[in-house]
Each structure stands twice: as structure tokens, then as C-alpha cells.
Scaffold this active site. Structure first.
Site, mmCIF file in Angstrom:
data_model
loop_
_atom_site.group_PDB
_atom_site.id
_atom_site.type_symbol
_atom_site.label_atom_id
_atom_site.label_comp_id
_atom_site.label_asym_id
_atom_site.label_seq_id
_atom_site.Cartn_x
_atom_site.Cartn_y
_atom_site.Cartn_z
ATOM 1 N N CYS A 128 0.833 -1.187 0.000
ATOM 2 C CA CYS A 128 0.000 0.000 0.000
ATOM 3 C C CYS A 128 0.871 1.243 0.000
ATOM 4 C CB CYS A 128 -0.898 -0.009 1.244
ATOM 5 S SG CYS A 128 -1.992 1.410 1.385
ATOM 6 N N HIS A 171 -9.362 -3.998 -1.176
ATOM 7 C CA HIS A 171 -8.351 -3.171 -0.525
ATOM 8 C C HIS A 171 -8.825 -1.716 -0.463
ATOM 9 C CE1 HIS A 171 -3.967 -2.253 0.315
ATOM 10 N NE2 HIS A 171 -4.402 -1.058 -0.052
ATOM 11 N N GLU A 172 -9.368 -1.195 -1.578
ATOM 12 C CA GLU A 172 -9.804 0.202 -1.622
ATOM 13 C C GLU A 172 -11.090 0.422 -0.823
ATOM 14 O OE1 GLU A 172 -7.560 2.124 -2.540
ATOM 15 O OE2 GLU A 172 -6.389 0.571 -3.531
ATOM 16 N N HIS A 175 -10.068 0.858 2.666
ATOM 17 C CA HIS A 175 -9.594 2.219 2.932
ATOM 18 C C HIS A 175 -10.767 3.148 3.227
ATOM 19 C CE1 HIS A 175 -5.290 2.409 2.507
ATOM 20 N NE2 HIS A 175 -5.300 1.811 1.328
#
Length: 198
Positions: A128, A171-172, A175
Site C-alpha cells: 500500500c 483493498h480500496e 480504505h
């Protein structure tokens, strides 16, 4: 798969979910600016992002800036608003050309995305930009159905994807929920120093 409408659950009360269609970053109508990427332990990275109105000019500008920042960052396949210091549920993804990618939808931005189906869980290594010195093994779904909205029009989208693109999306979305991949690793034994090749 091309992000087409899937099955009887594809409809919703206020419209029909569809794939990305012919959406491209140019549809935003603005040129993005490169923004600085924040690193952990910046507090914005651990805060759940706010839902956005995808039709607002500020959301469109943020979408364009995420794409511009992602494009100048070597190896970057996704970037979320919290990574540029904005607590919002907006992210960009583009796994085009990545050797692990199977299904590829090109460059796109989603607002207010949620996972509606996640299956075929597999562990894989992740890194990341906001955690520049570490990588880790994270178990993610390798088949994914995600719903969200396109910036600019607010059109509802349903994407069906798999493999590496599915991992990037998760993953996003993490976030946007205030989570880093480090929050998902199995333990300290699954965290590694990032290798730098000269």
C-alpha cells in the site's frame, strides 16, 4: 466478465444496476491534479469515510485527482480518497497490464461502493502506498460482486470481477471504511519488510 447486470437481484427501486458501459475518466470532464499521499499513522486512514453525492463538482474533482495521482505512482493499481487526506467513500482502480489480473475493467472510479457478494477466499500478498515499508498476506475473496455509483452521473453500477481486480477493490473499499491491509493480516508473522530492487 464485463460488469454486466447479473440475475434477478440486479434491479433496485430507484434504478437498474448496470456495468461501467462506455464510462472512461474523460467522462468526468475535468483534468485531475496530483495530490500528496498520506501515510500511516495519519488519522484519516483509520476513520470511516463519509458517503458522497457523486454528482457534486467536488466529488468529480476528487475522482479526477485520484486517477491522476494513481497514474503517476509506479505500481499503483488503486487509490482511495482517505489516502489523499479526504474522508470520503470514493476510490479509483486500474489493474490494466498487471501480470496477476484476469478480469480487467480498465480505469474506473466508484463512489459509495459496497460488497454484495464475496466468495472463493484466498490469501495473497498486498502492499500500500500509505504503508510504504511493509507488505502482508491478506485473505480476500477471489470472486466479488460490488455495487456503487459513478462520479458525475451518479449512475448505479454493479461489477462482477475476480482474482487480482477483486483483491484491489476490497483493498480500496477497506480504505474507505478506515481499514488498512495491516488490519486484515493473520498476525505479525504475515507482515514483511517491502523489498526494494535497485
Amino acid at each position: 466478465m464485463s460488469g454486466e447486470v447479473q440475475g434477478p437481484e440486479a434491479g433496485r427501486a430507484d434504478g437498474e444496476y448496470a456495468g461501467l458501459g462506455d464510462w472512461t475518466p474523460e467522462a468526468l470532464g475535468v483534468a485531475g491534479a496530483v495530490r500528496p499521499v498520506v501515510a500511516a499513522p495519519h488519522p484519516v486512514l483509520s476513520r470511516a469515510g463519509e458517503a458522497v453525492d457523486p454528482t457534486l463538482a467536488e466529488t468529480v474533482r476528487l475522482a479526477a485527482d485520484l486517477i491522476a495521482t494513481m497514474r503517476v505512482s509506479p505500481g499503483c493499481v488503486g487509490l482511495a480518497a482517505p489516502q489523499v487526506g479526504v474522508s470520503a467513500r470514493v476510490f479509483a482502480v486500474d489493474v490494466t497490464g498487471h501480470p496477476k489480473a484476469v478480469t480487467v475493467h480498465g480505469t474506473f472510479v466508484l463512489c459509495n461502493a459496497t460488497v454484495v457478494e464475496a466468495t472463493r477466499w484466498k490469501a495473497g500478498r498486498e502492499g500500500c502506498m500509505s504503508v510504504p515499508d511493509l507488505t502482508g498476506d491478506v485473505k480476500r475473496a477471489s470472486r466479488l460482486v460490488v455495487e456503487g455509483e459513478l462520479p458525475g452521473t451518479g449512475a448505479p453500477v454493479r461489477l462482477v470481477t475476480d482474482g487480482f481486480e477483486a483483491r484491489a477493490l476490497q483493498h480500496e473499499i477497506d480504505h474507505c471504511a478506515g481499514l488498512l491491509f495491516l488490519d486484515r493480516v493473520a498476525g505479525a508473522h504475515a507482515v514483511y519488510q517491502r523489498k526494494v530492487y535497485l
